[in-house]
Scaffold this active site. Sequence first.
Site, PDB file in Angstrom:
ATOM      1  N   SER A 188      50.244  38.325   7.793  1.00 35.46           N
ATOM      2  CA  SER A 188      49.418  37.109   7.795  1.00 35.46           C
ATOM      3  C   SER A 188      49.165  36.583   6.399  1.00 35.46           C
ATOM      4  O   SER A 188      48.208  35.846   6.172  1.00 35.46           O
ATOM      5  CB  SER A 188      48.094  37.323   8.531  1.00 35.46           C
ATOM      6  OG  SER A 188      47.244  38.128   7.765  1.00 35.46           O
ATOM      7  N   THR A 233      44.097  38.143   5.715  1.00 40.49           N
ATOM      8  CA  THR A 233      43.825  37.259   4.588  1.00 40.49           C
ATOM      9  C   THR A 233      43.475  38.099   3.372  1.00 40.49           C
ATOM     10  O   THR A 233      42.665  39.009   3.467  1.00 40.49           O
ATOM     11  CB  THR A 233      42.622  36.350   4.905  1.00 40.49           C
ATOM     12  OG1 THR A 233      42.939  35.528   6.006  1.00 40.49           O
ATOM     13  CG2 THR A 233      42.268  35.487   3.707  1.00 40.49           C
ATOM     14  N   THR A 285      46.538  32.998   2.765  1.00 42.20           N
ATOM     15  CA  THR A 285      46.749  33.465   4.132  1.00 42.20           C
ATOM     16  C   THR A 285      47.785  32.610   4.849  1.00 42.20           C
ATOM     17  O   THR A 285      48.032  31.460   4.477  1.00 42.20           O
ATOM     18  CB  THR A 285      45.429  33.411   4.926  1.00 42.20           C
ATOM     19  OG1 THR A 285      45.611  33.980   6.221  1.00 42.20           O
ATOM     20  CG2 THR A 285      44.943  31.973   5.081  1.00 42.20           C
ATOM     21  N   ARG A 304      46.410  23.817  12.508  1.00 39.05           N
ATOM     22  CA  ARG A 304      45.114  24.456  12.333  1.00 39.05           C
ATOM     23  C   ARG A 304      44.954  24.939  10.894  1.00 39.05           C
ATOM     24  O   ARG A 304      45.838  25.510  10.289  1.00 39.05           O
ATOM     25  CB  ARG A 304      44.977  25.636  13.285  1.00 39.05           C
ATOM     26  CG  ARG A 304      43.637  26.407  13.178  1.00 39.05           C
ATOM     27  CD  ARG A 304      43.729  27.610  12.285  1.00 39.05           C
ATOM     28  NE  ARG A 304      42.483  28.405  12.294  1.00 39.05           N
ATOM     29  CZ  ARG A 304      42.261  29.452  11.507  1.00 39.05           C
ATOM     30  NH1 ARG A 304      43.192  29.821  10.642  1.00 39.05           N
ATOM     31  NH2 ARG A 304      41.121  30.132  11.572  1.00 39.05           N
ATOM     32  N   VAL A 305      43.761  24.710  10.341  1.00 33.85           N
ATOM     33  CA  VAL A 305      43.391  25.202   9.023  1.00 33.85           C
ATOM     34  C   VAL A 305      42.067  25.938   9.150  1.00 33.85           C
ATOM     35  O   VAL A 305      41.131  25.438   9.776  1.00 33.85           O
ATOM     36  CB  VAL A 305      43.250  24.051   8.008  1.00 33.85           C
ATOM     37  CG1 VAL A 305      42.719  24.565   6.667  1.00 33.85           C
ATOM     38  CG2 VAL A 305      44.585  23.344   7.818  1.00 33.85           C
ATOM     39  N   GLY A 306      41.987  27.130   8.589  1.00 38.53           N
ATOM     40  CA  GLY A 306      40.757  27.910   8.645  1.00 38.53           C
ATOM     41  C   GLY A 306      39.924  27.746   7.400  1.00 38.53           C
ATOM     42  O   GLY A 306      39.959  26.714   6.718  1.00 38.53           O
ATOM     43  N   ASP A 307      39.185  28.778   7.053  1.00 37.77           N
ATOM     44  CA  ASP A 307      38.281  28.703   5.905  1.00 37.77           C
ATOM     45  C   ASP A 307      38.967  28.994   4.577  1.00 37.77           C
ATOM     46  O   ASP A 307      38.467  28.580   3.521  1.00 37.77           O
ATOM     47  CB  ASP A 307      37.139  29.702   6.079  1.00 37.77           C
ATOM     48  CG  ASP A 307      37.626  31.143   5.987  1.00 37.77           C
ATOM     49  OD1 ASP A 307      38.486  31.515   6.811  1.00 37.77           O
ATOM     50  OD2 ASP A 307      37.174  31.888   5.102  1.00 37.77           O
ATOM     51  N   THR A 344      36.744  36.684   4.907  1.00 34.39           N
ATOM     52  CA  THR A 344      37.889  36.945   5.766  1.00 34.39           C
ATOM     53  C   THR A 344      37.391  36.984   7.205  1.00 34.39           C
ATOM     54  O   THR A 344      36.197  37.103   7.456  1.00 34.39           O
ATOM     55  CB  THR A 344      38.593  38.264   5.394  1.00 34.39           C
ATOM     56  OG1 THR A 344      39.812  38.402   6.136  1.00 34.39           O
ATOM     57  CG2 THR A 344      37.713  39.461   5.682  1.00 34.39           C
ATOM     58  N   GLY A 345      38.311  36.868   8.150  1.00 33.30           N
ATOM     59  CA  GLY A 345      37.917  36.873   9.556  1.00 33.30           C
ATOM     60  C   GLY A 345      38.181  35.535  10.210  1.00 33.30           C
ATOM     61  O   GLY A 345      39.056  34.782   9.781  1.00 33.30           O
ATOM     62  N   GLY A 385      38.018  32.054  10.604  1.00 35.61           N
ATOM     63  CA  GLY A 385      37.656  31.013   9.656  1.00 35.61           C
ATOM     64  C   GLY A 385      36.737  29.948  10.188  1.00 35.61           C
ATOM     65  O   GLY A 385      35.893  29.416   9.454  1.00 35.61           O
TER      66      GLY A 385
END
Length: 329
Positions: free
Chosen positions: A86, A188, A206, A216-219, A239-240, A242
Amino acid sequence: MKRRNFIKNASLTGVGLAVGNSLVSYAETPFKNISKSSTTLPLVIATWHVENATAKAMEILQNGGTALDAVEQGCMVEEADVKNQSVGKGGLPDREGNVTLDACIMNKDGDCGSVVYLQNITHAVSIARKVMEDTPHVMLAGKGAEQFAYELGFKKENLLTDSAKKAWEEWKKESKYKPIINIENHDTIGMLAIDKNGDISGACTTSGLAYKMAGRVGDSPIIGSGLFIDNEIGGCVATGLGEEVVKTVGSFLVVELMRQGKSPQDACEEAIKRIVKKPKSDYKNFQVGYIAVNKQGETGSYSIHQWFSMTKFQAGVNEQIQSDYFMKE
């Protein structure tokens, strides 16, 4: 480091953490996630089990490099590791079979750069740094970020490895999507470093959630959510899952709590509690973890569920430290 080497532990009754191809028991390991007595510099901390990355970062620092150089080159180690599914090359793809990368970086002056939905380039963190240093912008996305990378001389690569493609094809048979604690969300790499001058920088990179919706985009690339640095106070990375970090602007929150006088450990714990206490929070079914460092070199880490860990390199010791966590019931 493969995400699926970490056991699914939704009931939190497991006794071990898989590292590489071995199983390391933490049943009797005391929590060591606070460092208050030792402020030896330089210092590197990172999310999860990434001793190779922290070793590279420390090598840079010991040779007189800056914290910014250290976090970039440390993260690059994981981006190039095709076994890490990842981060960077070898990352698991989205539902359409495309590996898309997100990254950000932030220096001691508060300057920052970010890339989102980047394809065909392994070292997203390096492109993020170039956005920070060579453009008037903070963030570039998608094809624009990719074109910028080519203009800088970065080479186009196929990031979908045979093993990642095989995993994706197996997933498509049922196409069930549900983030699994410490499996789908954990790889991440977020890294923080303090150099010999006492200056702090951070980076995060990540390939995001496996089999996410396209786009999709996370944190991780969002300054203030996945990463935040204030050189007067300290830094934090997350992490986790997002989406949950973004909702509380988690990394910024941790740094602001440290500004108010909390230790890195107490700040991480409070930030996790903000997530857990949100109305209708489904925290039992997702993971979030924070690591933080303050200007004095004190560190902290905390997560919702068990088995989150931090790698720390300080005073010649490069070690994985199991994090304390909220869900003990």
